[in-house]
Design an enzyme around this catalytic site. Sequence first.
Site, mmCIF file in Angstrom:
data_model
loop_
_atom_site.group_PDB
_atom_site.id
_atom_site.type_symbol
_atom_site.label_atom_id
_atom_site.label_comp_id
_atom_site.label_asym_id
_atom_site.label_seq_id
_atom_site.Cartn_x
_atom_site.Cartn_y
_atom_site.Cartn_z
ATOM 1 N N ARG A 152 0.865 -1.174 0.000
ATOM 2 C CA ARG A 152 0.000 0.000 0.000
ATOM 3 C C ARG A 152 0.909 1.233 0.000
ATOM 4 O O ARG A 152 2.001 1.202 0.583
ATOM 5 C CB ARG A 152 -0.888 0.031 1.243
ATOM 6 C CG ARG A 152 -1.818 -1.171 1.388
ATOM 7 C CD ARG A 152 -2.602 -1.077 2.691
ATOM 8 N NE ARG A 152 -3.525 -2.195 2.873
ATOM 9 C CZ ARG A 152 -3.234 -3.314 3.536
ATOM 10 N NH1 ARG A 152 -2.033 -3.460 4.099
ATOM 11 N NH2 ARG A 152 -4.129 -4.282 3.655
ATOM 12 N N LYS A 176 -1.939 -2.662 8.406
ATOM 13 C CA LYS A 176 -3.147 -2.189 9.081
ATOM 14 C C LYS A 176 -3.309 -2.868 10.434
ATOM 15 O O LYS A 176 -3.022 -4.051 10.578
ATOM 16 C CB LYS A 176 -4.370 -2.473 8.209
ATOM 17 C CG LYS A 176 -4.510 -1.537 7.019
ATOM 18 C CD LYS A 176 -5.815 -1.788 6.298
ATOM 19 C CE LYS A 176 -6.027 -0.789 5.170
ATOM 20 N NZ LYS A 176 -7.319 -1.008 4.477
ATOM 21 N N HIS A 245 -2.026 2.672 -5.982
ATOM 22 C CA HIS A 245 -2.744 1.463 -5.570
ATOM 23 C C HIS A 245 -2.928 0.484 -6.726
ATOM 24 O O HIS A 245 -3.090 -0.719 -6.509
ATOM 25 C CB HIS A 245 -4.093 1.823 -4.966
ATOM 26 C CG HIS A 245 -4.586 0.824 -3.963
ATOM 27 N ND1 HIS A 245 -3.994 0.650 -2.730
ATOM 28 C CD2 HIS A 245 -5.593 -0.087 -4.024
ATOM 29 C CE1 HIS A 245 -4.623 -0.310 -2.071
ATOM 30 N NE2 HIS A 245 -5.596 -0.771 -2.835
ATOM 31 N N ARG A 248 -0.474 -2.266 -6.688
ATOM 32 C CA ARG A 248 -0.848 -3.337 -5.753
ATOM 33 C C ARG A 248 -1.813 -4.317 -6.426
ATOM 34 O O ARG A 248 -1.640 -5.540 -6.326
ATOM 35 C CB ARG A 248 -1.479 -2.707 -4.508
ATOM 36 C CG ARG A 248 -1.939 -3.696 -3.430
ATOM 37 C CD ARG A 248 -2.367 -2.892 -2.195
ATOM 38 N NE ARG A 248 -3.050 -3.699 -1.196
ATOM 39 C CZ ARG A 248 -2.443 -4.434 -0.264
ATOM 40 N NH1 ARG A 248 -1.122 -4.504 -0.249
ATOM 41 N NH2 ARG A 248 -3.144 -5.104 0.620
ATOM 42 N N HIS A 271 -3.784 -9.201 3.797
ATOM 43 C CA HIS A 271 -5.231 -9.270 3.977
ATOM 44 C C HIS A 271 -5.565 -10.165 5.162
ATOM 45 O O HIS A 271 -5.059 -11.286 5.259
ATOM 46 C CB HIS A 271 -5.913 -9.835 2.726
ATOM 47 C CG HIS A 271 -5.939 -8.884 1.581
ATOM 48 N ND1 HIS A 271 -6.139 -9.283 0.267
ATOM 49 C CD2 HIS A 271 -5.796 -7.531 1.539
ATOM 50 C CE1 HIS A 271 -6.118 -8.226 -0.516
ATOM 51 N NE2 HIS A 271 -5.908 -7.167 0.226
ATOM 52 N N TYR A 280 -9.405 -10.860 -6.794
ATOM 53 C CA TYR A 280 -8.491 -10.983 -7.936
ATOM 54 C C TYR A 280 -8.798 -12.195 -8.794
ATOM 55 O O TYR A 280 -8.368 -12.266 -9.942
ATOM 56 C CB TYR A 280 -7.046 -10.995 -7.439
ATOM 57 C CG TYR A 280 -6.678 -9.713 -6.742
ATOM 58 C CD1 TYR A 280 -6.518 -8.530 -7.459
ATOM 59 C CD2 TYR A 280 -6.559 -9.655 -5.351
ATOM 60 C CE1 TYR A 280 -6.234 -7.330 -6.812
ATOM 61 C CE2 TYR A 280 -6.279 -8.464 -4.705
ATOM 62 C CZ TYR A 280 -6.116 -7.303 -5.445
ATOM 63 O OH TYR A 280 -5.841 -6.120 -4.803
#
Length: 312
Positions: A152, A176, A245, A248, A271, A280
Amino acid sequence: MLLKEEINKYLNYCKFQKELKDKTIKAYKADLEQFITVIGENNPDKEVLNAYLVYLHRMYKQKTVKRKIASVKALFHYLEEEELIEINPFHKVKTKFREEVILPKIIPRDIIEQLLNHLYKERSIKEYSEWRKKIILRDIAVVETLFSTGLRISELCHLQNKYVDLKNGVLCIQGKGGKERYLQIGNNDVLSILNAYKKSFEDEIKKQGYFFVNRYGNALSEQSARSMIHKYAGEIQADINITPHMFRHSFATYLMEEDVNIRYIQKMLGHASITTTQIYTYVTTEKEKEILQTRHPRNKINIGENFDNLVY
């Protein structure tokens, strides 16, 4: 109980006990302030919450609605755990909804190749000053890292030098929610560029502590990275708007097309849920459809009159 007072306590809890980033807390604050502006400061019931959900769906796109609902639900979960409310009203409200599948936008391989070739050619122009070449070297390092790792842009800009091990080609990413993950730089050319960049910006990096720095020696900002990529995309006359982004998304999609296990891709992207990574698979399915529609040999076989006779 006044919600406004409890929201302030909750935000302090998020900052000092959960140690969430300021950016996350700022988003929570905005969502929660909007919530009490719309519904008032008293503890809401099922009917009020349902009305708020209708309001969100009318005003925002699905992704934004999902985030805003999550912010409010997290607040009431906290209030329930702290025994500030007897019954969590969200237990009686259905918040799940069927989400529209929005396919992530990727950068075509040929445009990535054009962009990288353009950057390397720019750095080799003899007429440029050493200072300009130094900045271009930084720009190459940023683009190469984005495409090589799927980071990111926030993770790249906050990457600290102490978490970069170029000898072994390993980056320790603070993702995150404060979650750490390790990423390997698998391409020797990219490692060479990162080593050259670090050597060129060694003093600035040591002084600032962040691995990627701007022309003034401060940490590279997300906006600066976006502007830089936009500038080079314009120079190669790319027919799409390229954002950080999208690197990514491209990283994940092209690995998926190479049959890399989705669990590995999930881990590399950081994730928490495999569901997030599965988006994806839709992209690669669309790619398969395009290939079969345009490149399958059956498209070149002409049946002619026999087909017409069969149809009629």
